[in-house]
Design an enzyme around this catalytic site. Structure first.
Site, PDB file in Angstrom:
ATOM      1  N   GLU A 288      59.772  55.544  85.846  1.00 57.38           N
ATOM      2  CA  GLU A 288      58.865  55.821  84.724  1.00 57.38           C
ATOM      3  C   GLU A 288      58.796  54.655  83.744  1.00 57.38           C
ATOM      4  OE1 GLU A 288      60.777  59.235  82.991  1.00 57.38           O
ATOM      5  OE2 GLU A 288      60.243  60.576  84.625  1.00 57.38           O
ATOM      6  N   PRO A 289      58.483  53.454  84.209  1.00 54.71           N
ATOM      7  CA  PRO A 289      58.423  52.338  83.260  1.00 54.71           C
ATOM      8  C   PRO A 289      57.192  52.428  82.370  1.00 54.71           C
ATOM      9  CG  PRO A 289      57.645  51.607  85.401  1.00 54.71           C
ATOM     10  CD  PRO A 289      58.093  53.042  85.575  1.00 54.71           C
ATOM     11  N   GLY A 290      57.350  52.100  81.107  1.00 51.46           N
ATOM     12  CA  GLY A 290      56.218  52.059  80.185  1.00 51.46           C
ATOM     13  C   GLY A 290      56.116  50.678  79.576  1.00 51.46           C
ATOM     14  N   ARG A 327      55.814  49.551  64.716  1.00 53.32           N
ATOM     15  CA  ARG A 327      57.148  49.225  65.256  1.00 53.32           C
ATOM     16  C   ARG A 327      58.061  48.494  64.260  1.00 53.32           C
ATOM     17  NH1 ARG A 327      58.160  46.357  69.026  1.00 53.32           N
ATOM     18  NH2 ARG A 327      59.821  47.619  69.902  1.00 53.32           N
ATOM     19  N   CYS A 358      49.779  51.186  51.214  1.00 52.86           N
ATOM     20  CA  CYS A 358      50.566  51.382  50.001  1.00 52.86           C
ATOM     21  C   CYS A 358      51.938  51.961  50.321  1.00 52.86           C
ATOM     22  CB  CYS A 358      49.805  52.279  49.033  1.00 52.86           C
ATOM     23  SG  CYS A 358      48.237  51.529  48.589  1.00 52.86           S
ATOM     24  N   GLU A 359      52.764  51.128  50.932  1.00 50.83           N
ATOM     25  CA  GLU A 359      54.144  51.466  51.279  1.00 50.83           C
ATOM     26  C   GLU A 359      54.909  50.153  51.329  1.00 50.83           C
ATOM     27  OE1 GLU A 359      55.641  54.413  52.217  1.00 50.83           O
ATOM     28  OE2 GLU A 359      53.829  55.647  52.260  1.00 50.83           O
ATOM     29  N   TYR A 387      53.598  50.909  72.642  1.00 50.38           N
ATOM     30  CA  TYR A 387      53.951  51.590  71.390  1.00 50.38           C
ATOM     31  C   TYR A 387      53.269  50.922  70.199  1.00 50.38           C
ATOM     32  CZ  TYR A 387      57.181  53.473  74.751  1.00 50.38           C
ATOM     33  OH  TYR A 387      57.693  54.046  75.880  1.00 50.38           O
TER      34      TYR A 387
HETATM   35  C1  LIG Z   1      59.363  57.033  76.782  1.00 52.49           C
HETATM   36  C2  LIG Z   1      59.782  57.454  78.120  1.00 52.49           C
HETATM   37  C3  LIG Z   1      59.651  56.585  79.213  1.00 52.49           C
HETATM   38  C4  LIG Z   1      59.176  55.166  79.076  1.00 52.49           C
HETATM   39  O1  LIG Z   1      60.114  54.351  78.440  1.00 52.49           O
HETATM   40  P1  LIG Z   1      59.882  52.779  78.380  1.00 52.49           P
HETATM   41  O2  LIG Z   1      61.007  52.279  77.561  1.00 52.49           O
HETATM   42  O3  LIG Z   1      58.566  52.545  77.727  1.00 52.49           O
HETATM   43  O4  LIG Z   1      59.924  52.266  79.775  1.00 52.49           O
HETATM   44  C5  LIG Z   1      59.989  57.067  80.460  1.00 52.49           C
HETATM   45  N1  LIG Z   1      60.433  58.328  80.631  1.00 52.49           N
HETATM   46  C6  LIG Z   1      60.585  59.185  79.609  1.00 52.49           C
HETATM   47  C7  LIG Z   1      61.082  60.548  79.863  1.00 52.49           C
HETATM   48  C8  LIG Z   1      60.268  58.776  78.318  1.00 52.49           C
HETATM   49  O5  LIG Z   1      60.441  59.615  77.298  1.00 52.49           O
END
Ligand SMILES: *Cc1c(COP(=O)(O)O)cnc(C)c1O
Length: 430
Positions: A288-290, A327, A358-359, A387
């Site tokens: 599950e890479p993001g 971030r 305004c922060e 993100y």
């Molecule tokens: C956020 C998340 C990801 C992705 O994480 P990255 O750091 O962006 O790779 C994968 N799996 C789950 C369950 C998440 O909550």
């Protein structure tokens, strides 16, 4: 063993100067700012595809599906780009399920559904879409899933997301793999819960999943977590469960600074660590890479509004604010900031680069040495593809930025800038 080799390595960032002008692949950022306004998110399609293919290549020797984590950047055009290359998706809400449906409907069957608080309508929608796997994060959720599966007459494949109690060094807000975190089910309790689940006719205990956090730079914690999961799978098989999937989660980090970074090597190291953790386990691997796929492909283009001095401090105020990229405010994250016109001289200033919101938390960098800028100049906040846009808000009643996807020298508008009408549309003034 035949191993697919990755495409030739490309620079980890698609932004580079040519004749003093900053380009994204073949597209001139200054012209894009003139045509589309600022703040503006710009992404390289080539970089996104390349990162995805690095994972494909590194795991080619075993059955696998790369389920891109939608929350990192959920733009439909980016989801479609990845889906067309065979990506699955990791979702955390019914909204993200709809995004996958809209981007590429056939990809629904490659969706894994994570998240600690799933609602009935979200579970129902995912059951009806016949997604690949529910990542169940509590016993209560398991009972709810069983009830909804029975009500809809659809068998639910599920994995328990176990909490392996492994420490991964990262920011406390994005660490998830310790028992003190809200995520997952204590790995020691998992076996008994699978046993209970097996009594439900509408539940299919198909896998085990784990996710230890985000922006993790060392790969050893991934190996340690997966080794614990692998041991659990062996126990579950002894108990008679037909476990076909092992979901290793996401979390592989990137380099936000200026040290040399080699994405291909990093993915190779990651794959080697997972292989160690898996030992002889040959279940279908889900990843599950993001961040790793989209972060460095994207940047936020913004124009300097004001340069002002307060006492000894210099402030560079840009037209992007914390609502456009949160971030730095949220995680004290570092983003490199570079000028769009490459300076001829070496004149620098030390300044806080801040937004107009305004922060006091509305900053991108503090006491940063950057090349001297003046009002009207464009600067680029690097590594903002993950993100960034997905965490934007309308705080201070600021319309969200537009997004461009660069394909070669061509810029495709994938999301128009929000208008005043968009901003006010849902409201009922009475
Ligand atoms: C956020 C998340 C990801 C992705 O994480 P990255 O750091 O962006 O790779 C994968 N799996 C789950 C369950 C998440 O909550």
């Amino acid at each position: 063993m035949t191993k697919k080799t990755a495409a030739p390595e490309i620079s980890p960032r698609p932004f580079a100067y040519r004749n003093r002008k900053l380009l994204c692949d073949g597209a001139d950022l200054s012209s894009l700012a003139d045509a589309h306004g600022t703040p503006l998110y710009v992404y390289s399609a080539q970089q996104i595809s390349h990162r995805f293919q690095l994972f494909e290549a590194a795991f080619a020797s075993r059955p696998h599906t790369i389920c891109y984590a939608v929350k990192a950047n959920s733009s439909l055009a980016i989801l479609r780009l990845l889906a067309k290359q065979g990506a699955g998706f990791d979702i955390v809400s019914g909204g993200e399920l709809e995004r996958v449906r809209k981007a590429h409907k056939p990809a629904l069957k490659k969706v894994v559904f994570s998240g600690v608080g799933k609602q009935v309508w979200e579970i129902d929608a995912a059951l009806q879409a016949d997604i690949l796997l529910f990542n169940v994060e509590s016993e209560a959720e398991l009972h709810l899933l069983a009830a909804r599966a029975e009500a809809l007459g659809r068998r639910a494949r599920f994995a328990l997301r176990v909490n392996p109690d492994v420490f991964a060094e990262t920011h406390p807000y994005i660490s998830t793999g310790l028992s003190e975190h809200k995520f997952g089910i204590d790995i020691k309790a998992a076996r008994a819960i699978y046993r209970k689940a097996a009594k439900y006719k509408w539940l299919d205990p198909a896998g085990v999943s784990v996710h230890i956090g985000s922006q993790i730079r060392k790969v050893d914690p991934f190996a340690a977590a997966l080794a614990r999961v692998t041991a659990l799978i062996a126990d579950l098989r002894k108990d008679g469960h037909d476990i076909r999937y092992v979901d290793a989660g996401g979390g592989l980090g990137i380099d936000y600074g200026t040290t040399a970074f080699h994405p291909a090597q990093q993915v190779e190291k990651y794959a080697a660590a997972l292989t160690r953790g898996l030992a002889n386990e040959s279940a279908h691997l889900l990843l599950e890479p993001g961040r790793f796929i989209v972060a460095q492909a994207g940047a936020l283009l913004t124009r300097v509004l004001v340069v002002k001095k307060n006492g000894s401090k210099t402030f560079v105020i840009t037209d992007a604010g914390m609502n456009d990229l949160i971030r730095p405010a949220l995680y004290h994250a570092h983003h490199e900031i570079i000028p769009v016109r490459q300076p001829a001289g070496k004149s620098t200033i030390t300044a806080d680069i801040v937004g107009p919101v305004c922060e006091s938390g509305d900053f991108f960098a503090r006491d940063r040495v950057i090349s001297a800028v003046k009002p009207g100049d464009l600067v680029l906040l690097l590594d903002a593809g993950a993100y960034g846009m997905s965490l934007t808000s309308n705080y201070n009643s600021r319309p969200r930025p537009a997004e461009l996807l660069i394909e070669g020298a061509q810029a495709k508008l994938i999301r128009r800038r929000e208008t005043m009408r968009d901003l006010l549309a849902p409201e009922i003034p009475g």
